[in-house]
Structure formats: structure tokens, C-alpha cells
Motif scaffolding. Sequence first.
Motif, PDB file in Angstrom:
ATOM      1  N   LYS A 178      23.202 -17.820 -51.226  1.00 39.94           N
ATOM      2  CA  LYS A 178      22.630 -17.371 -52.765  1.00 39.94           C
ATOM      3  C   LYS A 178      22.294 -18.396 -53.342  1.00 39.94           C
ATOM      4  N   THR A 179      20.642 -18.334 -53.662  1.00 37.18           N
ATOM      5  CA  THR A 179      19.795 -19.019 -53.799  1.00 37.18           C
ATOM      6  C   THR A 179      19.736 -20.412 -54.601  1.00 37.18           C
ATOM      7  N   LEU A 180      19.646 -21.203 -54.588  1.00 41.67           N
ATOM      8  CA  LEU A 180      19.509 -21.943 -56.107  1.00 41.67           C
ATOM      9  C   LEU A 180      17.963 -22.212 -56.547  1.00 41.67           C
ATOM     10  N   TYR A 181      17.452 -21.248 -56.338  1.00 42.72           N
ATOM     11  CA  TYR A 181      15.700 -21.363 -56.902  1.00 42.72           C
ATOM     12  C   TYR A 181      16.264 -20.308 -58.070  1.00 42.72           C
ATOM     13  N   VAL A 182      15.314 -20.381 -59.322  1.00 37.57           N
ATOM     14  CA  VAL A 182      15.077 -19.483 -60.585  1.00 37.57           C
ATOM     15  C   VAL A 182      13.907 -18.698 -59.827  1.00 37.57           C
ATOM     16  N   PRO A 183      14.147 -17.310 -60.498  1.00 38.92           N
ATOM     17  CA  PRO A 183      13.137 -16.665 -59.756  1.00 38.92           C
ATOM     18  C   PRO A 183      12.317 -16.480 -60.897  1.00 38.92           C
ATOM     19  N   ALA A 184      10.831 -16.888 -60.703  1.00 40.50           N
ATOM     20  CA  ALA A 184       9.752 -16.064 -61.589  1.00 40.50           C
ATOM     21  C   ALA A 184       8.594 -15.314 -62.043  1.00 40.50           C
ATOM     22  N   ALA A 185       8.635 -14.304 -61.833  1.00 40.38           N
ATOM     23  CA  ALA A 185       7.888 -13.257 -62.170  1.00 40.38           C
ATOM     24  C   ALA A 185       6.462 -13.818 -63.239  1.00 40.38           C
ATOM     25  N   VAL A 186       4.606 -13.155 -62.453  1.00 43.15           N
ATOM     26  CA  VAL A 186       3.543 -13.792 -62.377  1.00 43.15           C
ATOM     27  C   VAL A 186       2.685 -12.515 -62.656  1.00 43.15           C
ATOM     28  N   CYS A 187       2.342 -11.820 -63.427  1.00 42.21           N
ATOM     29  CA  CYS A 187       1.203 -11.236 -62.905  1.00 42.21           C
ATOM     30  C   CYS A 187      -0.128 -11.860 -63.263  1.00 42.21           C
ATOM     31  N   CYS A 188      -1.328 -12.362 -62.704  1.00 46.26           N
ATOM     32  CA  CYS A 188      -2.867 -12.500 -62.742  1.00 46.26           C
ATOM     33  C   CYS A 188      -3.550 -11.154 -63.101  1.00 46.26           C
ATOM     34  N   TYR A 189      -4.065 -10.810 -64.140  1.00 45.41           N
ATOM     35  CA  TYR A 189      -4.910 -10.106 -64.218  1.00 45.41           C
ATOM     36  C   TYR A 189      -6.752 -11.069 -64.038  1.00 45.41           C
ATOM     37  N   ASP A 190      -6.190 -12.371 -64.364  1.00 47.41           N
ATOM     38  CA  ASP A 190      -8.109 -13.054 -63.905  1.00 47.41           C
ATOM     39  C   ASP A 190      -8.117 -13.172 -62.529  1.00 47.41           C
ATOM     40  N   THR A 191     -10.104 -12.363 -62.494  1.00 46.04           N
ATOM     41  CA  THR A 191     -10.297 -12.301 -60.755  1.00 46.04           C
ATOM     42  C   THR A 191     -10.677 -13.649 -60.679  1.00 46.04           C
ATOM     43  N   SER A 192     -11.327 -15.457 -61.492  1.00 45.41           N
ATOM     44  CA  SER A 192     -12.579 -15.653 -60.469  1.00 45.41           C
ATOM     45  C   SER A 192     -11.333 -16.884 -59.852  1.00 45.41           C
ATOM     46  N   MET A 193     -12.637 -17.433 -59.129  1.00 47.26           N
ATOM     47  CA  MET A 193     -11.913 -18.579 -58.593  1.00 47.26           C
ATOM     48  C   MET A 193     -11.248 -19.951 -58.889  1.00 47.26           C
ATOM     49  N   GLU A 194     -10.884 -19.831 -60.481  1.00 48.96           N
ATOM     50  CA  GLU A 194     -10.179 -20.302 -60.841  1.00 48.96           C
ATOM     51  C   GLU A 194      -8.435 -20.029 -60.776  1.00 48.96           C
ATOM     52  N   ALA A 195      -8.596 -18.898 -61.113  1.00 43.68           N
ATOM     53  CA  ALA A 195      -7.724 -18.282 -61.170  1.00 43.68           C
ATOM     54  C   ALA A 195      -6.554 -18.108 -59.454  1.00 43.68           C
ATOM     55  N   GLU A 196      -7.882 -18.044 -59.001  1.00 45.38           N
ATOM     56  CA  GLU A 196      -7.267 -18.220 -57.445  1.00 45.38           C
ATOM     57  C   GLU A 196      -6.369 -18.871 -56.672  1.00 45.38           C
ATOM     58  N   GLU A 197      -7.391 -20.164 -57.356  1.00 44.83           N
ATOM     59  CA  GLU A 197      -6.952 -21.435 -56.647  1.00 44.83           C
ATOM     60  C   GLU A 197      -5.303 -22.218 -57.896  1.00 44.83           C
ATOM     61  N   PHE A 198      -5.401 -21.482 -58.749  1.00 42.19           N
ATOM     62  CA  PHE A 198      -3.990 -22.083 -59.398  1.00 42.19           C
ATOM     63  C   PHE A 198      -3.322 -20.665 -59.106  1.00 42.19           C
ATOM     64  N   GLU A 199      -3.360 -19.525 -58.236  1.00 41.01           N
ATOM     65  CA  GLU A 199      -2.398 -18.606 -58.126  1.00 41.01           C
ATOM     66  C   GLU A 199      -1.804 -19.511 -56.258  1.00 41.01           C
ATOM     67  N   LYS A 200      -2.319 -20.490 -56.118  1.00 40.90           N
ATOM     68  CA  LYS A 200      -2.384 -20.862 -54.870  1.00 40.90           C
ATOM     69  C   LYS A 200      -1.231 -22.334 -55.090  1.00 40.90           C
ATOM     70  N   THR A 201      -1.963 -22.427 -56.031  1.00 37.94           N
ATOM     71  CA  THR A 201      -1.177 -23.271 -56.758  1.00 37.94           C
ATOM     72  C   THR A 201       0.745 -23.355 -57.320  1.00 37.94           C
ATOM     73  N   ILE A 202       1.012 -22.610 -57.856  1.00 40.65           N
ATOM     74  CA  ILE A 202       1.788 -21.850 -58.734  1.00 40.65           C
ATOM     75  C   ILE A 202       2.924 -21.327 -56.710  1.00 40.65           C
ATOM     76  N   PHE A 203       2.051 -20.484 -56.590  1.00 44.89           N
ATOM     77  CA  PHE A 203       2.946 -19.976 -55.824  1.00 44.89           C
ATOM     78  C   PHE A 203       3.671 -20.901 -54.572  1.00 44.89           C
ATOM     79  N   ASN A 204       3.069 -21.659 -54.118  1.00 50.24           N
ATOM     80  CA  ASN A 204       3.422 -23.121 -53.424  1.00 50.24           C
ATOM     81  C   ASN A 204       3.854 -24.299 -54.132  1.00 50.24           C
TER      82      ASN A 204
END
Length: 356
Positions: free
Chosen positions: A43-69
Amino acid sequence: MKLFMNRLYIMLKRTLMQPLYIGMLAALIVMSLIYVNVPETSKTLYVPAAVCCYDTSMEAEEFEKTIFNSNSIYHFYKVGSEEAVKKDVLSGKANVGFVIPEGFFASSVHFSDVKQIIEYTTNSSRLPNVGHELFFSKLFKMISFRIVLEELDNNLLPILTSSAEDGTSPAERLEEIKNELAEVYFSAKDDSGVYESQFGDDDSYDSMTVKNKSELPIRKFAALFIFVVALLGTSAYLTDKEKNIYLLAGKGERLQLRLAHILASILPISLAAYIALLIIKEMYPGALLLRMLLYMLYVSIFSVIIGAVLRKSSYFYRVLPVILVLTLVFSGVFFDIGKYNALMKNLSMIFPPYFF
């Protein structure tokens, strides 16, 4: 003592010939063997959250790296569509869901027709405001830094061009400033409240995962079985006494005979309970043995008192179902009723299984 040992031997043989008694012995051992072979559940103590990003810009890619890590109690994971976000949130797989539209970062940086992020929650979502805070704090940090870089390009570059004195070009100097700013900006502690985990960047998602087993109250069942057979031993003594089997016995001898009936009933089941609890490693063998002996003594005294008060087997059999029902309710075999208030706790302490 000879009378005591003789009657104890006879009653042991009588006890071990009863199918119900054999069934209780076998049930304890079987339950313990089943329990030790039941696999642990994670049983994980983390709380899962789903993210769908339609933005394909470089800023969106950097944000995904930040939020997913990110290291927080929320575990953000990527899904491919808004429908997938809805499905995960409604099914409970995700606690909350976020959908970033196409062109969101460009519109946010340039303040032109800023697009809206869609957030999905349900009534069963845990700490949805916390997920909102964590997500948008990281989003704001990313956007605000891009706004700062935009302002540097528009306002600082002309100043550097007019004041350049060394061999470094204005564009190179501006890039150095941006890098220095980024190092300071992103190396600062991310203040996302008390909900950031205490683990380092190298810790995996499993670092807050605990393993446990489904609860099976074998110890409480053992205590209940020992108590029940002790009462049955007392009932057997009262029945034998009414048949005038002990007519010539004195008071001291009758006390010995009472104890012989009770001990003959509780010794085999106590041994089986001890083995069962050793199998599931309920506690250390020495501590378990001491606790078992003290419990056997308490049950024996309790049964002797009940038998002395009721005296006749007919009275005993009428009261026995009431005692058993109250024991099931108050002794904590299935649930601890004593935790609700002091009165319930005091009532629970009347029944021996509560102490085992």
C-alpha cells in the motif's frame, strides 16, 4: 492430589473425544498456517494524480519533467487524453486530474488570451486542495521564470549592448545571466507546504510504500476458545455433581475436581493456541508462554466463580448463552467496543478474552 490427577486424566480423555473440541483445535492450527501463507499486500502512501498535457512547447516538456519527478505525497503521472483523466478520477485510480490545453504556456507567458487548466475531482478525493496547491505552485514557478526571461530579453539586452566593454558579446552575457538566474531560481527550496516528502531526489516512488497483511484475529479467537472450553469444563463438573458422582467428596476435594474439569478442558486448546501463535510469530516464545499461563489462571478462577455462583447445571446452561454473547460483544474478538468510552472499557474488562 491422587484424586485430582486421576480425574484430570479421565476428563482429558473425555474432552479429546468431543468432535467440537477437535474442530476448535484444528481451526487454530489451520488459521495460523493459512495466515503465514497469505502474501503481503503493498500500500503506497502516495496520492496519485493524473495529468494530461496537450501543450507541445518546450516549456510544457520542462514542466512535465518537473511535476513527474517531484517529491511530494502526490504522485503525478501522465495520461494521453482528457477522457483518460476523467476515467481515472471517476474510477478512483487517480485522486485528482489536470488537463493542460494546447498553447497554455505561450499564452501565460505573453498574457494573451490565457487558456484555462481543467481540474477534475470527486467527492471521494483525498486532500484535493493539496493536489491543487502542489500542481499550481510548480506551474507558477515555471511560468514566472519564463516571464522573467522574457523581460530580460526585452529590457536587459539593449542595456548590455550599449554598455559592453569586455570581449563578451551582449548575447553571451545575457545567456550567462539567465543561467545564473536559473541556478538560483531552481536551486531554492520548493516551498509546497508540509506535503513535500522527506526523501531525496534519488528515492523512488516505492520509498513510501508499506507492506501489510489482512488482519486475522487468531490471538482473540484463541482467547475465546480457551474461555469457552473452561466454561464447558465447569458445566461438566456441575453435571457430574448432580449425578452424585462426587457425593462422598469433601469441600477441598470438590475444589480439586472443579479445577480438574477446567484444566482438562483448557490444557489441549491452550497448547494448540500456543503453537498457532508461535507459527504466526505473534510474540516472543517466553513472553507468549507467560501470558498464556496467566490467562489460563484467570480463566480458571473466573470459571470456578461462575460455577460456585450458579451451582446447578440448569441455571448454568441458561446463563451460558448470555455470557458467550456478551463476551463476543465486549471482549474485542471482532471489534474493540472498549475504545468508545470509559464505561464500555470497564465492561469489557469483566470478560477474560479482553486481556489476552
